[in-house]
Design a protein around this motif. Structure first.
Motif, mmCIF file in Angstrom:
data_model
loop_
_atom_site.group_PDB
_atom_site.id
_atom_site.type_symbol
_atom_site.label_atom_id
_atom_site.label_comp_id
_atom_site.label_asym_id
_atom_site.label_seq_id
_atom_site.Cartn_x
_atom_site.Cartn_y
_atom_site.Cartn_z
ATOM 1 N N LEU A 85 0.823 -1.212 0.000
ATOM 2 C CA LEU A 85 0.000 0.000 0.000
ATOM 3 C C LEU A 85 0.858 1.264 0.000
ATOM 4 O O LEU A 85 0.581 2.215 -0.733
ATOM 5 N N MET A 118 -6.039 7.648 -0.608
ATOM 6 C CA MET A 118 -6.615 6.529 0.115
ATOM 7 C C MET A 118 -6.079 6.503 1.547
ATOM 8 O O MET A 118 -4.884 6.733 1.767
ATOM 9 N N ASP A 122 -7.454 2.560 7.103
ATOM 10 C CA ASP A 122 -8.750 1.957 6.774
ATOM 11 C C ASP A 122 -8.579 0.801 5.790
ATOM 12 O O ASP A 122 -9.268 -0.220 5.900
ATOM 13 N N ALA A 123 -7.704 0.945 4.815
ATOM 14 C CA ALA A 123 -7.481 -0.104 3.815
ATOM 15 C C ALA A 123 -6.945 -1.374 4.466
ATOM 16 O O ALA A 123 -7.304 -2.486 4.048
ATOM 17 N N LYS A 126 -10.098 -2.942 6.060
ATOM 18 C CA LYS A 126 -11.021 -3.443 5.033
ATOM 19 C C LYS A 126 -10.466 -4.677 4.335
ATOM 20 O O LYS A 126 -11.225 -5.558 3.942
ATOM 21 N N GLY A 127 -9.160 -4.744 4.172
ATOM 22 C CA GLY A 127 -8.534 -5.895 3.520
ATOM 23 C C GLY A 127 -8.358 -7.097 4.428
ATOM 24 O O GLY A 127 -7.905 -8.156 3.989
#
Length: 132
Positions: A85, A118, A122-123, A126-127
């Motif tokens: 990321l 992004m 949070d990613a 969520k992942g």
């Protein structure tokens, strides 16, 4: 407490929720020298700091916590995803205070080359790589 926002460059991912980043920020100041002589002076600051991603927790990658209960493999997956990321584009760090270990708590944002900014924290949740 004030929020601080900096552009950042990844130095190293420690684990899925801790990173070392190099920060940079420019502070422009208008200076009036009199006699209609004006200029803008820019103070450029940089620092290298350790950040703990605010509001998330991931399995450990080393130490006794990692070796008990088979957490190390999951921790390594989380660290790999965070590395992926953070490599997508330009980084921005928003932080306001340190944790009890002296690491600054941070929300990290990445702007991929062809996409909107992004929220990395949070990613990760969520992942499925982190828990709130």
């Amino acid at each position: 407490m004030a929020d601080y926002s900096y552009d950042a460059t990844l130095i190293r991912v420690v684990d899925g929720d801790t990173v070392h980043l190099a920060l940079t920020k420019a502070f422009p100041f208008e200076v009036d020298f009199g006699f209609n002589i004006k200029d803008t002076v820019v103070l450029q600051k940089s620092a290298e700091l350790t950040f703990r991603l605010f509001g998330i927790n991931t399995p450990e990658t080393h130490g006794t916590a990692a070796t008990t209960g088979g957490q190390m493999a999951e921790g390594l997956k989380s660290a790999a995803e965070l590395t992926r990321l953070l490599g997508l584009g330009k980084l921005r760090v928003l932080t306001s205070k340190p944790d009890k270990y002296g690491r600054w708590l941070a929300t990290i944002f990445v702007t991929p080359k062809n996409g909107p900014e992004m929220n990395v924290n949070d990613a990760m949740i969520k992942g499925g790589f982190a828990k709130p």
